[in-house]
Design an enzyme around this catalytic site. Structure first.
Site, PDB file in Angstrom:
ATOM      1  CG  HIS A  55       6.637 -14.847  -2.194  1.00 49.83           C
ATOM      2  ND1 HIS A  55       6.715 -13.713  -2.936  1.00 49.83           N
ATOM      3  CD2 HIS A  55       5.475 -15.445  -2.502  1.00 49.83           C
ATOM      4  CE1 HIS A  55       5.618 -13.611  -3.655  1.00 49.83           C
ATOM      5  NE2 HIS A  55       4.848 -14.643  -3.419  1.00 49.83           N
ATOM      6  CG  HIS A  98       0.076  -6.358  -5.897  1.00 50.49           C
ATOM      7  ND1 HIS A  98      -0.394  -7.628  -6.127  1.00 50.49           N
ATOM      8  CD2 HIS A  98       1.274  -6.514  -5.286  1.00 50.49           C
ATOM      9  CE1 HIS A  98       0.489  -8.515  -5.664  1.00 50.49           C
ATOM     10  NE2 HIS A  98       1.511  -7.868  -5.158  1.00 50.49           N
ATOM     11  CG  ASP A 128       2.335  -6.573  -1.791  1.00 46.41           C
ATOM     12  OD1 ASP A 128       1.899  -5.419  -1.967  1.00 46.41           O
ATOM     13  OD2 ASP A 128       1.705  -7.596  -2.119  1.00 46.41           O
ATOM     14  CD  GLU A 129       3.798 -10.664  -4.148  1.00 47.72           C
ATOM     15  OE1 GLU A 129       4.103 -11.847  -4.066  1.00 47.72           O
ATOM     16  OE2 GLU A 129       2.634 -10.278  -4.361  1.00 47.72           O
ATOM     17  CB  THR A 130       7.630  -3.543  -6.506  1.00 48.32           C
ATOM     18  OG1 THR A 130       8.603  -3.627  -5.449  1.00 48.32           O
ATOM     19  CG2 THR A 130       6.339  -3.022  -5.938  1.00 48.32           C
TER      20      THR A 130
END
Ligand code: TNX
Length: 707
Positions: free
Chosen positions: A5, A281, A348-350
């Site tokens: 992304h 996160h 998200d986002e790992t």
């Protein structure tokens, strides 16, 4: 950044340009200022399902007007009290709230005994010279109707200080109910902490547009913002940082603070969704609880600006057990404080998690959530792992994902959404290139990011949740219509400072969280609120921007520091053709693709207002105009006949470079070559479409916003 992304879009150089000039500054200029149609006496956002003007004068509030509630229900009476308090500062009236059995005269009547088919949020509103009646099936519908009533009063009613003038409600008949039941907004209080008062203010701002869900992103790398009794270090250590700041002592919500927010939201018929993000996160947790790290050593608290830097240790049974116990403790306490149905568990986002580690997190977090009687909400990535049926996934993909649908290289997002659908998940739509309030409006926006492109107001408005997970041609939605719960706007706060294109310095200007939120949310949050509320058939950009413009004075009166976006006919401003402008149609703008060479063809690209898309329009002695590109310094030129490309060339004063600009409808311009008489035409509204000259067919692709 390495993951999908964060693709950059290298289109433009940075520049700052003023587009909409105040009336006084332009009065001396010769212009072809468009003649706007007379503004309607009221302009509603979101657009109701049906709205009919009623003849005759409106209803004038007086100090004797009463707010009559046709019920003993305390919530309904609460809406009456809310309305009385709302009107008090500007009007100076202290309107009495009275329980009645029959509607009296000279009253705003709130009747919660309307038919069941109005649904929880539907209402009817009738106003004429005798009074106003709002009818709903319960208090919530009354509250939504009261938000409409506000917009039927003069803008000055939003002022928090006493104003003079008469308080007449426009006469109208409205029947209304929402398209989607979930209409949310997310605040990233983890990257930038919002004190309780600023959260409450934002709740009021959003409630005015019928937003009914507040998603609080409570935890991230840069901070843990909710006190957990059993784990005091989470806030003692994990709340001392924000993006760009260290040393905080109270950058979190105590249980009492959080309850206060929840109660305030509930008084505005808004549900709070708390997010405890993981397994990525999680730096703030990893800094506070050593056993969540594989080496059992606490990380240092993080106050930087990167994403994708952290992961719970899920490598072995011992640590997975630690994570499970940790999540049980946290989610138990958060669930206890949260009356709403959802706990958002992130996902998200790992970038560094193996599928097994990711699944271990999902198993632990979903079990903890379901075990507390809550429904799982998460970012759509959660769909890659087994999840409970009925979970609510938040889609944050973008056009590039849609473009991959059905190709041999479908994006991860597409695959995860498919997997979620197969597991009977529901979806909330937050496409980053439409619904992310932290994306810059255009190159000149001081705050925020642009990894998902620029998001001018039109982009936040012009999309349909029903097709946003389908192909670009509008077909093949991945998510079936009945699985779409609604829409959420997301205000991330990674870069909530001026000059956000680079990292902050000690001299960087940091607006108060509330100022950042106001600027990035207004006017886009109302646009997204309409996407969630109004029927698709009732929505069109040209109508919306006229109605939106009328909200500006309300925000001014309320002290909301909004962005007076170009392209919106704000009262008191005129768009002049002469000057420095973007030239747009359908969300794309005329540009030169970055080329500086003679003869290169002009094209259309998503509006970003960079130098490529910046034109100086100058009036010539014969009344025509030249259009000079800022990037190349060259003039737009039409050569050849119908269908021929429009190019740029060194300015030479010839007729090929002279354009007649005349107003069309809706403040749009018709731009015709003085040589050929043919009009400037976008081949389509897609990125890269050609600019050509064609006979005027009245097509929308031949009508230009010059602003
Ligand atoms: C991606 S969107 C993120 C956030 C950032 C945001 C900034 C999502 C689920 N994750 O961590 O704040 O981009 O735009």
């Amino acid at each position: 950044m390495s993951w999908s992304h964060r693709r950059g879009r290298i289109l433009v150089a940075l520049t700052t340009v003023a587009f909409t000039l105040p009336l006084t500054a332009t009065a001396s200029q010769a212009t072809t200022a468009p003649s706007s149609p007379a503004p309607a006496p009221y302009a509603l956002v979101p657009q109701p399902v049906s709205e009919q003007a009623v003849g005759g004068p409106g209803f004038a509030l007086t100090p004797q007007t009463r707010i009559s509630v046709l019920s003993r229900d305390s919530q309904a009476i609460g809406v009456g009290t809310y309305l009385s308090k709302l009107l008090a500062p500007a009007t100076g009236y202290d309107l009495r709230v009275v329980k009645d059995t029959r509607a009296p005269k000279n009253a705003v009547v709130l009747d919660p005994n309307g038919p069941k088919n109005l649904g929880a949020e539907g209402y009817t509103l009738t106003s004429d010279k005798n009074g106003v009646v709002i009818r709903a099936h319960g208090a919530e519908g009354l509250f939504r109707g009261v938000q409409t009533l506000r917009q039927l009063l003069p803008a000055a009613v939003e002022s928090r200080t006493r104003q003079t003038g008469s308080w007449t409600v426009s006469p109208v008949q409205i029947s209304d109910s929402p398209r989607y039941e979930y209409r949310g907004v997310m605040l990233d209080v983890a990257r930038r902490f919002f004190p309780v008062d600023q959260v409450k203010r934002y709740i009021d701002e959003a409630a005015a547009y019928k937003i009914n869900t507040l998603h609080l992103h409570l935890t991230d790398d840069q901070g843990w913002r909710i006190a957990i009794d059993a784990l005091p270090d989470l806030t003692r250590i994990g709340a001392t940082t924000q993006s760009g700041f260290t040393g905080g002592t109270d950058w979190y919500y105590t249980a009492a603070d959080y309850k206060e927010i929840v109660a305030y939201a509930s008084s505005r018929f808004m549900t709070v969704v708390p997010e405890i993000d993981g397994p990525g996160h999680t730096d703030a947790a990893l800094a506070s609880v050593p056993g969540l790290n594989c080496d059992n050593k606490a990380k240092a608290p993080y106050s930087g600006f990167d994403v994708g830097i952290s992961l719970y240790c899920l490598e072995d049974g011992t640590h997975t057990g630690n994570v499970r116990r940790f999540l049980n403790t946290v989610i138990k306490e958060v669930a206890k404080l949260t009356p709403g149905p959802y706990i958002h568990i992130g996902g998200d986002e790992t970038p560094d998690a193996t599928p097994e580690e990711y699944a271990a997190y999902v198993k632990a977090a979903t079990a903890a959530t379901v075990g507390r009687g809550k429904t799982v909400m998460a970012w759509h990535q959660l769909g890659q792992a087994p999840i409970p049926a009925g979970s609510l996934l938040q889609y944050w993909g973008e056009d590039d994902d849609r473009e991959s649908i059905g190709t041999s290289e479908e994006s991860d997002s597409v695959r995860f959404v498919r997997n979620g659908v197969a597991q009977d998940a529901k979806f909330v739509m937050s496409p980053s290139d439409h619904a992310y309030l932290d994306m810059k409006y255009d190159v000149s926006t001081p705050y925020g990011l642009s990894w998902s492109g620029y998001v001018p107001v039109q982009r936040s408005y012009d999309w349909d949740p029903a097709t946003i997970t389908g192909k670009m041609d509008g077909t093949g939605s991945l998510v079936p219509a009945k699985k779409i719960a609604g829409v959420e706007a997301a205000l991330w706060a990674d870069r909530a400072y001026e000059g956000s294109g680079s990292l902050p310095t000690p001299n960087t200007n940091w607006p108060a969280p509330q100022a950042y939120a106001d600027y990035m949310s207004f006017p886009r949050l109302p646009a997204l609120a309409e996407v969630g509320w109004s029927p698709q058939s009732a929505r069109d950009w040209n109508g919306f921007r006229q109605r939106l413009a009328q909200q500006g004075p309300r925000w001014t009166a309320a002290g909301i520091g909004y962005f007076a976006a170009p392209g919106i006919p704000w009262p008191g401003t005129v768009t002049t053709v002469e000057g420095v402008h973007a030239i747009e149609t359908g969300g794309v703008a005329l540009e030169n693709g970055g080329s500086t060479s003679d003869g290169s063809e002009l094209l259309l690209w998503a509006t970003n207002r960079g130098d490529n898309q910046t034109w100086t329009i100058a009036r010539q002695s014969d009344g025509t105009y030249t259009m000079t590109n800022k990037r190349s310094g060259k003039c737009a030129e039409a050569t050849g006949g119908a269908g021929a490309a429009v190019v740029q060339r060194a300015c030479n004063g010839q007729t090929g470079q002279r354009w007649k600009i005349t107003p069309g409808d809706n403040d749009q311009q018709i731009i015709a070559s003085a040589g050929s008489g043919l009009v400037l035409t976008a081949a389509s509204a897609a990125n890269g479409a050609k600019a050509t000259q064609q006979p005027d067919t009245g097509s929308a692709l031949q009508r230009w916003s010059v602003d």
